[in-house]
Scaffold this active site. Structure first.
Site, PDB file in Angstrom:
ATOM      1  N   THR A 110      32.897  35.190  44.016  1.00  0.00           N
ATOM      2  CA  THR A 110      33.382  36.283  43.154  1.00  0.00           C
ATOM      3  C   THR A 110      32.169  37.091  42.718  1.00  0.00           C
ATOM      4  O   THR A 110      31.045  36.743  43.049  1.00  0.00           O
ATOM      5  CB  THR A 110      34.102  35.742  41.903  1.00  0.00           C
ATOM      6  OG1 THR A 110      33.107  35.278  40.976  1.00  0.00           O
ATOM      7  CG2 THR A 110      35.061  34.619  42.213  1.00  0.00           C
ATOM      8  N   CYS A 111      32.409  38.131  41.913  1.00  0.00           N
ATOM      9  CA  CYS A 111      31.274  38.951  41.493  1.00  0.00           C
ATOM     10  C   CYS A 111      30.321  38.164  40.597  1.00  0.00           C
ATOM     11  O   CYS A 111      29.154  38.490  40.481  1.00  0.00           O
ATOM     12  CB  CYS A 111      31.755  40.194  40.775  1.00  0.00           C
ATOM     13  SG  CYS A 111      32.619  39.805  39.273  1.00  0.00           S
ATOM     14  N   ASN A 112      30.835  37.109  39.974  1.00  0.00           N
ATOM     15  CA  ASN A 112      30.009  36.335  39.044  1.00  0.00           C
ATOM     16  C   ASN A 112      29.396  35.093  39.641  1.00  0.00           C
ATOM     17  O   ASN A 112      28.555  34.459  39.022  1.00  0.00           O
ATOM     18  CB  ASN A 112      30.852  35.882  37.851  1.00  0.00           C
ATOM     19  CG  ASN A 112      30.986  36.970  36.830  1.00  0.00           C
ATOM     20  OD1 ASN A 112      30.110  37.821  36.735  1.00  0.00           O
ATOM     21  ND2 ASN A 112      32.067  36.963  36.091  1.00  0.00           N
TER      22      ASN A 112
ATOM     23  N   GLU B 293      38.633  35.663  30.861  1.00  0.00           N
ATOM     24  CA  GLU B 293      39.209  36.690  31.760  1.00  0.00           C
ATOM     25  C   GLU B 293      40.218  36.037  32.714  1.00  0.00           C
ATOM     26  O   GLU B 293      40.060  34.875  33.091  1.00  0.00           O
ATOM     27  CB  GLU B 293      38.102  37.437  32.521  1.00  0.00           C
ATOM     28  CG  GLU B 293      37.116  36.551  33.261  1.00  0.00           C
ATOM     29  CD  GLU B 293      37.283  36.518  34.759  1.00  0.00           C
ATOM     30  OE1 GLU B 293      38.124  37.259  35.273  1.00  0.00           O
ATOM     31  OE2 GLU B 293      36.578  35.727  35.395  1.00  0.00           O
TER      32      GLU B 293
ATOM     33  N   GLN C 154      41.470  34.146  41.854  1.00  0.00           N
ATOM     34  CA  GLN C 154      40.397  33.961  42.830  1.00  0.00           C
ATOM     35  C   GLN C 154      40.279  32.484  43.241  1.00  0.00           C
ATOM     36  O   GLN C 154      40.052  32.177  44.410  1.00  0.00           O
ATOM     37  CB  GLN C 154      39.072  34.479  42.245  1.00  0.00           C
ATOM     38  CG  GLN C 154      39.069  36.004  42.142  1.00  0.00           C
ATOM     39  CD  GLN C 154      37.970  36.545  41.235  1.00  0.00           C
ATOM     40  OE1 GLN C 154      37.516  35.887  40.318  1.00  0.00           O
ATOM     41  NE2 GLN C 154      37.545  37.772  41.485  1.00  0.00           N
TER      42      GLN C 154
ATOM     43  N   ALA D 150      40.170  51.991  44.429  1.00  0.00           N
ATOM     44  CA  ALA D 150      41.520  52.016  43.843  1.00  0.00           C
ATOM     45  C   ALA D 150      42.161  50.630  43.898  1.00  0.00           C
ATOM     46  O   ALA D 150      43.371  50.498  43.992  1.00  0.00           O
ATOM     47  CB  ALA D 150      42.389  53.034  44.580  1.00  0.00           C
TER      48      ALA D 150
ATOM     49  N   LYS E 250      42.144  46.347  42.454  1.00  0.00           N
ATOM     50  CA  LYS E 250      42.566  45.674  41.214  1.00  0.00           C
ATOM     51  C   LYS E 250      41.688  46.063  40.025  1.00  0.00           C
ATOM     52  O   LYS E 250      42.180  46.314  38.936  1.00  0.00           O
ATOM     53  CB  LYS E 250      42.497  44.145  41.412  1.00  0.00           C
ATOM     54  CG  LYS E 250      43.459  43.627  42.477  1.00  0.00           C
ATOM     55  CD  LYS E 250      43.350  42.148  42.661  1.00  0.00           C
ATOM     56  CE  LYS E 250      42.147  41.689  43.468  1.00  0.00           C
ATOM     57  NZ  LYS E 250      42.080  42.123  44.865  1.00  0.00           N
TER      58      LYS E 250
HETATM   59  N1  NAP Z   1      38.538  41.032  41.177  1.00  0.00           N
HETATM   60  C1  NAP Z   1      37.732  40.728  40.163  1.00  0.00           C
HETATM   61  O1  NAP Z   1      38.036  39.932  39.267  1.00  0.00           O
HETATM   62  C2  NAP Z   1      36.408  41.401  40.032  1.00  0.00           C
HETATM   63  C3  NAP Z   1      35.718  41.292  38.839  1.00  0.00           C
HETATM   64  C4  NAP Z   1      34.510  41.961  38.706  1.00  0.00           C
HETATM   65  C5  NAP Z   1      33.988  42.716  39.743  1.00  0.00           C
HETATM   66  N2  NAP Z   1      34.671  42.757  40.903  1.00  0.00           N
HETATM   67  C6  NAP Z   1      34.076  43.542  41.972  1.00  0.00           C
HETATM   68  O2  NAP Z   1      34.741  44.795  42.014  1.00  0.00           O
HETATM   69  C7  NAP Z   1      34.794  45.266  43.348  1.00  0.00           C
HETATM   70  C8  NAP Z   1      36.254  45.585  43.689  1.00  0.00           C
HETATM   71  O3  NAP Z   1      37.021  44.415  43.497  1.00  0.00           O
HETATM   72  P1  NAP Z   1      38.630  44.460  43.502  1.00  0.00           P
HETATM   73  O4  NAP Z   1      39.069  43.106  43.084  1.00  0.00           O
HETATM   74  O5  NAP Z   1      39.126  45.647  42.761  1.00  0.00           O
HETATM   75  O6  NAP Z   1      38.891  44.637  45.072  1.00  0.00           O
HETATM   76  P2  NAP Z   1      40.223  45.116  45.842  1.00  0.00           P
HETATM   77  O7  NAP Z   1      41.399  45.041  44.924  1.00  0.00           O
HETATM   78  O8  NAP Z   1      40.253  44.335  47.088  1.00  0.00           O
HETATM   79  O9  NAP Z   1      39.932  46.648  46.186  1.00  0.00           O
HETATM   80  C9  NAP Z   1      38.875  46.972  47.006  1.00  0.00           C
HETATM   81  C10 NAP Z   1      38.611  48.476  46.924  1.00  0.00           C
HETATM   82  O10 NAP Z   1      37.397  48.740  47.624  1.00  0.00           O
HETATM   83  C11 NAP Z   1      37.631  49.741  48.608  1.00  0.00           C
HETATM   84  N3  NAP Z   1      36.722  49.507  49.744  1.00  0.00           N
HETATM   85  C12 NAP Z   1      36.602  48.383  50.479  1.00  0.00           C
HETATM   86  N4  NAP Z   1      35.618  48.500  51.386  1.00  0.00           N
HETATM   87  C13 NAP Z   1      35.103  49.746  51.228  1.00  0.00           C
HETATM   88  C14 NAP Z   1      34.056  50.469  51.859  1.00  0.00           C
HETATM   89  N5  NAP Z   1      33.351  49.904  52.841  1.00  0.00           N
HETATM   90  N6  NAP Z   1      33.779  51.726  51.427  1.00  0.00           N
HETATM   91  C15 NAP Z   1      34.483  52.256  50.409  1.00  0.00           C
HETATM   92  N7  NAP Z   1      35.501  51.645  49.774  1.00  0.00           N
HETATM   93  C16 NAP Z   1      35.804  50.390  50.172  1.00  0.00           C
HETATM   94  C17 NAP Z   1      39.080  49.618  48.969  1.00  0.00           C
HETATM   95  O11 NAP Z   1      39.525  50.811  49.530  1.00  0.00           O
HETATM   96  P3  NAP Z   1      40.820  50.862  50.514  1.00  0.00           P
HETATM   97  O12 NAP Z   1      41.997  50.929  49.599  1.00  0.00           O
HETATM   98  O13 NAP Z   1      40.607  52.087  51.299  1.00  0.00           O
HETATM   99  O14 NAP Z   1      40.775  49.599  51.320  1.00  0.00           O
HETATM  100  C18 NAP Z   1      39.679  49.332  47.587  1.00  0.00           C
HETATM  101  O15 NAP Z   1      39.808  50.517  46.845  1.00  0.00           O
HETATM  102  C19 NAP Z   1      34.189  44.165  44.222  1.00  0.00           C
HETATM  103  O16 NAP Z   1      32.833  44.457  44.455  1.00  0.00           O
HETATM  104  C20 NAP Z   1      34.272  42.931  43.332  1.00  0.00           C
HETATM  105  O17 NAP Z   1      33.234  41.996  43.609  1.00  0.00           O
HETATM  106  C21 NAP Z   1      35.868  42.166  41.079  1.00  0.00           C
END
Ligand code: NAP
Length: 428
Positions: free
Chosen positions: A49-51, A114, A120, A190, A192
């Site tokens: 995960t990110c953490n 959280e 995850q 766009a 989660k």
């Molecule tokens: N989930 C968590 O709890 C969490 C917490 C903290 C930080 N994060 C970090 O936040 C980020 C997003 O996480 P998420 O959970 O929101 O992921 P997600 O729901 O899977 O969404 C991924 C997003 O990234 C876009 N994307 C993927 N590959 C790309 C690329 N090569 N270039 C540009 N856009 C791209 C996707 O676009 P498309 O719609 O076009 O595929 C989508 O908008 C990650 O780096 C993750 O580590 C996540």
């Protein structure tokens, strides 16, 4: 067999290191295949995960198993093991079990309590099974940890307020600019986390929000969830134009390399134009070199620690309630684990005694003659079975009841020696 976890987290490694050890979902299958190809790793699960990146293993040789995981981490990150080691933590058996429970419950998260982590952990369990890394022991451990996580969320108030990395990022932005309503905000991504960003931005009064995403459909889907707030949707190709018209930019995409850097910003920003960037992605979406620009202020997930510290105090009490639940779930896992350890000795003893019973029964029946044997076989069979079961009952109950690991092992060794058993450890 032992359970161990080797990994790194926001507590042990900065984002620059964590991003080198992020294992995105498409690479999970090959990572599990590589880890299970090592001689001392019997089961494996990867929580990325990110953490954190945590590798849970079941191993017959703890020291070798841990060395193999460390070797894998060095190869994967392309960092020398010697410099990687200072960021790694390792926990064995009871400590590894308790750690997994705390992680699933959100008690080890940067933002205490959280909710995202539970999903995850669930996904890690699913992928581990799908790619044959998870077998009997980790399967049970993950199920127990998921139960623990769900119980903590439903039986305590730790999840109240819907805290997340996104809410912390919005909180930090709010602290920096005060009046979000006057700011032009852009969000790259766009998924989660972006959805949560929008939700918290709206609750803090933001009015001008633009979403940029690779696929338009996902961005439209996100916008649909906020019918009362007009969101401007733009393709990612418009990124630099939109950024040049923004005061604040949040980045939360799963891109594995930076999508924004100093050179790109320099081309579109006026020399005196200020911009704040909040990057919650890991690997980071924003290159560290943007900090070289005088009017650009960039923050990443590690910068959220200041906001999170306030949140931490108020949640600490709730976390104490949660710890009690975790103790119960660790105990439940331990009872299962202990019963597993005695299985091979018990079944060996049963087999040995059963073989003796059958042989002696056969001899006795042949001496009694076929007429008697046919007439009374059932009764004699029941008699011998009854005697065997009654004799074995107490030793088995006593063995299972031994709480202390060492005392239990001594009992098993005594049984194995006295009955000349060859009890191989079996876990399936
Ligand atoms: N989930 C968590 O709890 C969490 C917490 C903290 C930080 N994060 C970090 O936040 C980020 C997003 O996480 P998420 O959970 O929101 O992921 P997600 O729901 O899977 O969404 C991924 C997003 O990234 C876009 N994307 C993927 N590959 C790309 C690329 N090569 N270039 C540009 N856009 C791209 C996707 O676009 P498309 O719609 O076009 O595929 C989508 O908008 C990650 O780096 C993750 O580590 C996540």
């Amino acid at each position: 067999m032992n359970i161990a976890v080797v990994g790194l987290s926001h507590k042990t490694a900065p984002v620059e290191i964590r991003e080198k050890l992020s294992i995105p979902e498409p690479q999970t299958e090959s990572a599990i295949a590589q880890l299970t190809s090592y001689p001392h790793i019997d089961e494996v699960a990867i929580l990325s995960t990110c953490n954190r990146l945590e590798i849970y293993i079941v191993t017959s040789e703890t020291e070798h198993g841990i060395r193999e995981v460390t070797q894998f981490l060095g190869e994967y990150s392309k960092l020398p093991v010697i410099s990687l080691r200072q960021h790694l933590f390792m926990l064995l058996h009871e400590d590894a079990v308790m750690h997994m429970m705390r992680v699933a419950a959100g008690l080890d998260s940067l933002v205490l309590g959280e909710g995202q982590i539970l999903a995850q952990v669930k996904n890690t369990h699913k992928l581990g099974q799908q790619y044959n890394g998870i077998k009997t022991i980790l399967n049970r451990l993950f199920k127990q940890a998921l139960t623990a996580g769900k119980r903590v969320r439903t039986e305590t108030s730790i999840g109240t307020g819907a805290v997340s990395i996104s809410s912390a990022a919005v909180e930090l932005a709010h602290m920096k600019v005060e009046n979000l309503a006057a700011c032009r905000v852009a969000i790259l991504g766009a998924g989660k986390m972006s959805r949560l960003l929008v939700q918290h931005l709206i609750s803090k009064g933001a009015q001008q929000i633009r979403i940029l995403n690779r696929s338009r459909d996902r961005a439209l889907e996100l916008a649909k969830q906020f019918p009362d707030q007009p969101l401007d949707i733009q393709p990612l190709s418009e990124m630099m134009t939109v950024i040049s018209q923004s005061d604040i930019v949040f980045t939360s995409t799963s891109a594995t390399d930076p999508i924004l850097d100093r050179a790109k910003l320099e081309m579109v920003l006026e020399p005196s134009q200020s911009l704040m960037l909040f990057d919650i992605s890991v690997p980071r979406n924003v290159h560290a070199d943007v900090n070289e620009l005088a009017n650009v202020k960039a923050f990443n997930v590690d910068d959220l620690k200041a906001v999170v510290a306030q949140n931490y105090e108020s949640r600490r009490k709730m976390a104490q309630e949660a710890e009690k639940i975790l103790d119960e779930e660790v105990e439940a896992f331990d009872v299962w684990w202990r019963s597993l350890e005695t299985v091979s000795t018990i079944s060996c003893l049963r087999n040995k005694v059963e073989t003796i019973r059958e042989q002696e029964l056969e001899k006795a029946l042949s001496r009694l003659g076929s007429e008697f044997a046919e007439k009374h076989q059932e009764v004699i069979e029941a008699l011998t079975r009854g005697i065997v079961n009654k004799i074995l009952h107490d030793p088995m109950v006593q063995l299972r009841a031994q709480q202390d690991v060492e005392a239990r092992r001594r009992c098993m060794q005594t049984l194995q020696m006295l009955f000349n058993l060859d009890a191989e450890e079996q876990f399936s």
